[in-house]
Design a protein around this motif. Sequence first.
Motif, PDB file in Angstrom:
ATOM      1  N   ALA A 279      15.771  61.176 -48.272  1.00  0.00           N
ATOM      2  CA  ALA A 279      17.388  61.477 -48.264  1.00  0.00           C
ATOM      3  C   ALA A 279      18.152  61.570 -49.217  1.00  0.00           C
ATOM      4  CB  ALA A 279      17.089  59.509 -48.177  1.00  0.00           C
ATOM      5  N   LEU A 280      18.189  61.731 -50.523  1.00  0.00           N
ATOM      6  CA  LEU A 280      18.664  61.775 -50.686  1.00  0.00           C
ATOM      7  C   LEU A 280      19.063  64.134 -50.592  1.00  0.00           C
ATOM      8  CD1 LEU A 280      18.967  60.222 -54.661  1.00  0.00           C
ATOM      9  CD2 LEU A 280      20.554  60.064 -52.602  1.00  0.00           C
ATOM     10  N   LEU A 281      17.867  64.195 -50.341  1.00  0.00           N
ATOM     11  CA  LEU A 281      17.656  65.722 -50.205  1.00  0.00           C
ATOM     12  C   LEU A 281      18.925  66.101 -49.283  1.00  0.00           C
ATOM     13  CD1 LEU A 281      16.800  68.449 -50.371  1.00  0.00           C
ATOM     14  CD2 LEU A 281      14.625  68.549 -49.325  1.00  0.00           C
ATOM     15  N   ALA A 282      18.618  65.097 -47.849  1.00  0.00           N
ATOM     16  CA  ALA A 282      19.232  65.249 -47.068  1.00  0.00           C
ATOM     17  C   ALA A 282      21.201  65.230 -47.083  1.00  0.00           C
ATOM     18  CB  ALA A 282      19.046  63.971 -45.743  1.00  0.00           C
ATOM     19  N   ARG A 283      21.247  64.669 -48.065  1.00  0.00           N
ATOM     20  CA  ARG A 283      22.628  64.200 -48.562  1.00  0.00           C
ATOM     21  C   ARG A 283      23.060  65.197 -48.290  1.00  0.00           C
ATOM     22  NH1 ARG A 283      25.317  59.562 -49.897  1.00  0.00           N
ATOM     23  NH2 ARG A 283      26.652  61.327 -50.257  1.00  0.00           N
ATOM     24  N   TYR A 284      22.268  66.307 -49.171  1.00  0.00           N
ATOM     25  CA  TYR A 284      23.027  67.506 -49.859  1.00  0.00           C
ATOM     26  C   TYR A 284      22.766  68.501 -48.809  1.00  0.00           C
ATOM     27  CZ  TYR A 284      22.348  72.584 -51.427  1.00  0.00           C
ATOM     28  OH  TYR A 284      22.194  73.999 -52.003  1.00  0.00           O
ATOM     29  N   ARG A 285      21.367  68.323 -47.688  1.00  0.00           N
ATOM     30  CA  ARG A 285      21.996  69.862 -47.027  1.00  0.00           C
ATOM     31  C   ARG A 285      22.287  69.392 -45.715  1.00  0.00           C
ATOM     32  NH1 ARG A 285      15.548  71.239 -48.044  1.00  0.00           N
ATOM     33  NH2 ARG A 285      15.261  73.101 -49.647  1.00  0.00           N
ATOM     34  N   ARG A 286      22.133  68.046 -44.948  1.00  0.00           N
ATOM     35  CA  ARG A 286      23.262  67.864 -44.500  1.00  0.00           C
ATOM     36  C   ARG A 286      23.409  66.636 -44.014  1.00  0.00           C
ATOM     37  NH1 ARG A 286      20.049  69.145 -38.560  1.00  0.00           N
ATOM     38  NH2 ARG A 286      18.517  70.671 -38.702  1.00  0.00           N
TER      39      ARG A 286
ATOM     40  N   PRO B 217      30.785  53.078 -56.579  1.00  0.00           N
ATOM     41  CA  PRO B 217      29.490  53.333 -55.137  1.00  0.00           C
ATOM     42  C   PRO B 217      28.506  54.578 -55.521  1.00  0.00           C
ATOM     43  CG  PRO B 217      31.464  53.723 -53.975  1.00  0.00           C
ATOM     44  CD  PRO B 217      31.478  53.974 -55.312  1.00  0.00           C
ATOM     45  N   LEU B 218      27.262  53.597 -56.466  1.00  0.00           N
ATOM     46  CA  LEU B 218      26.409  55.323 -56.188  1.00  0.00           C
ATOM     47  C   LEU B 218      25.275  54.556 -54.837  1.00  0.00           C
ATOM     48  CD1 LEU B 218      26.403  54.877 -60.188  1.00  0.00           C
ATOM     49  CD2 LEU B 218      27.279  56.254 -58.283  1.00  0.00           C
ATOM     50  N   PRO B 219      24.454  55.502 -54.713  1.00  0.00           N
ATOM     51  CA  PRO B 219      23.350  55.457 -53.429  1.00  0.00           C
ATOM     52  C   PRO B 219      22.382  55.216 -54.550  1.00  0.00           C
ATOM     53  CG  PRO B 219      23.339  57.864 -53.815  1.00  0.00           C
ATOM     54  CD  PRO B 219      24.355  57.070 -54.956  1.00  0.00           C
ATOM     55  N   ALA B 220      21.408  54.672 -53.869  1.00  0.00           N
ATOM     56  CA  ALA B 220      20.399  54.144 -54.606  1.00  0.00           C
ATOM     57  C   ALA B 220      19.248  55.705 -54.929  1.00  0.00           C
ATOM     58  CB  ALA B 220      18.536  53.524 -53.147  1.00  0.00           C
ATOM     59  N   GLY B 221      18.409  55.880 -56.189  1.00  0.00           N
ATOM     60  CA  GLY B 221      18.732  56.601 -57.395  1.00  0.00           C
ATOM     61  C   GLY B 221      18.802  57.486 -57.883  1.00  0.00           C
ATOM     62  N   VAL B 222      20.545  57.107 -57.655  1.00  0.00           N
ATOM     63  CA  VAL B 222      21.161  57.188 -58.438  1.00  0.00           C
ATOM     64  C   VAL B 222      21.626  56.404 -59.908  1.00  0.00           C
ATOM     65  CG1 VAL B 222      23.765  59.228 -59.064  1.00  0.00           C
ATOM     66  CG2 VAL B 222      21.807  59.509 -56.884  1.00  0.00           C
ATOM     67  N   ALA B 223      21.710  57.808 -60.667  1.00  0.00           N
ATOM     68  CA  ALA B 223      22.416  56.466 -61.784  1.00  0.00           C
ATOM     69  C   ALA B 223      23.840  56.214 -62.967  1.00  0.00           C
ATOM     70  CB  ALA B 223      20.853  55.787 -62.633  1.00  0.00           C
ATOM     71  N   ASP B 224      23.502  57.591 -63.400  1.00  0.00           N
ATOM     72  CA  ASP B 224      24.617  58.319 -64.174  1.00  0.00           C
ATOM     73  C   ASP B 224      26.032  58.259 -62.826  1.00  0.00           C
ATOM     74  OD1 ASP B 224      26.020  60.051 -64.836  1.00  0.00           O
ATOM     75  OD2 ASP B 224      24.687  60.765 -66.253  1.00  0.00           O
ATOM     76  N   ALA B 225      26.492  57.003 -63.660  1.00  0.00           N
ATOM     77  CA  ALA B 225      27.929  57.681 -62.703  1.00  0.00           C
ATOM     78  C   ALA B 225      28.856  58.640 -62.742  1.00  0.00           C
ATOM     79  CB  ALA B 225      29.129  56.388 -63.156  1.00  0.00           C
ATOM     80  N   LEU B 226      28.897  58.942 -64.027  1.00  0.00           N
ATOM     81  CA  LEU B 226      29.540  60.476 -65.080  1.00  0.00           C
ATOM     82  C   LEU B 226      28.662  61.626 -64.254  1.00  0.00           C
ATOM     83  CD1 LEU B 226      32.097  61.062 -66.114  1.00  0.00           C
ATOM     84  CD2 LEU B 226      30.556  61.167 -67.949  1.00  0.00           C
ATOM     85  N   ALA B 227      27.931  62.011 -64.089  1.00  0.00           N
ATOM     86  CA  ALA B 227      27.223  62.667 -63.231  1.00  0.00           C
ATOM     87  C   ALA B 227      27.485  63.084 -62.121  1.00  0.00           C
ATOM     88  CB  ALA B 227      26.032  62.917 -63.156  1.00  0.00           C
ATOM     89  N   ALA B 228      27.860  61.166 -61.223  1.00  0.00           N
ATOM     90  CA  ALA B 228      27.724  61.597 -59.813  1.00  0.00           C
ATOM     91  C   ALA B 228      29.405  61.573 -59.272  1.00  0.00           C
ATOM     92  CB  ALA B 228      27.558  59.885 -59.381  1.00  0.00           C
ATOM     93  N   ALA B 229      30.564  61.021 -60.329  1.00  0.00           N
ATOM     94  CA  ALA B 229      31.346  61.661 -60.203  1.00  0.00           C
ATOM     95  C   ALA B 229      31.856  63.272 -60.174  1.00  0.00           C
ATOM     96  CB  ALA B 229      32.372  60.714 -61.100  1.00  0.00           C
ATOM     97  N   THR B 230      30.770  63.779 -60.812  1.00  0.00           N
ATOM     98  CA  THR B 230      31.142  65.491 -61.006  1.00  0.00           C
ATOM     99  C   THR B 230      31.037  66.092 -60.341  1.00  0.00           C
ATOM    100  OG1 THR B 230      30.092  65.465 -63.431  1.00  0.00           O
ATOM    101  CG2 THR B 230      32.137  65.071 -63.545  1.00  0.00           C
TER     102      THR B 230
END
Length: 292
Positions: A169-176, A224-237
């Motif tokens: 699901a996370l791979l699909a967020r990047y590719r599609r 709002p972070l998806p399942a499998g993502v915990a680092d908010a700062l990394a997500a925000a950048t």
Amino acid sequence: MNEADFIARLRTLPLHPGARGLVDDVAVLGGLIVTSDTLVEGVHFLPGDPAADIAWKLVATNLSDLAAKGAAVEGVMLNYPLRDAAWDAAFLDGLAAVLRAYDVALIGGDTVSLPAGAPRVLTVTAFGRDARAPARSGARAGDGLWVTGTIGGAGAGLAIACAGAGDAALLARYRRPVPRLAEGRALAPLVHAMMDVSDGLLIDAARMAAASGVAVAIALDALPLPAGVADALAAATAGDDYELLFAAPPGFVPPVPATRVGGFAAGAGLTLTRDGAAVALPAQLGFQHGLR
């Protein structure tokens, strides 16, 4: 010269009124919304990414810009470098899939030949209509900063693509990525400013604040972070989320699923907090061309 410096130089050239001073992601021409995005092999996609997924992403990123203006899609033009028959055929399969998924018509474009071994450079120009077209420069002091969906999934998906294994699901967020066209249509008449999150939440929020002449504060613990993502700062950048980022007045109740992640105030610049405490800004707020 980095991306910001180059665009600053472009602003000294004669600009069409529809260019919006080159502070937005679209131009407004005779009732049409026009946007253009380019994907470069090794920069925006990995050499091993499937050609069909690259076609999907190329169109979806352009549709995301139209979504951020609340536009209905009129059609797209494609500039394409021919190089490898099998890869080209797979790309066309992906192109057909994304056009049919979002009921998008192909208008035309251009083809060129690409020497063997040269990185692919792919461009789509998209046209929208019937748009409220809120600019990114309309945020006001007192507005809340909101985002649709979740943040950081595409960044995690890129890491999975590099590793060769991980959450599908996370791979699909990047590719599609999924352009938020329906959400944009619902939000555009109600919000003060809107853009999509392409280069990272922090850098794109900072751009909205700078274009609007106000300051912005973001609460990392509100993201709002998806399942499998915990680092908010990394997500925000991380980039490539293609969610809608918007400024809305106090008391706003969004007509679509969205999360308030911060707010705007008089002043300038970006500040971060976590659980009410100040957090230092990272060295880079997100992706910017020309920076290494």
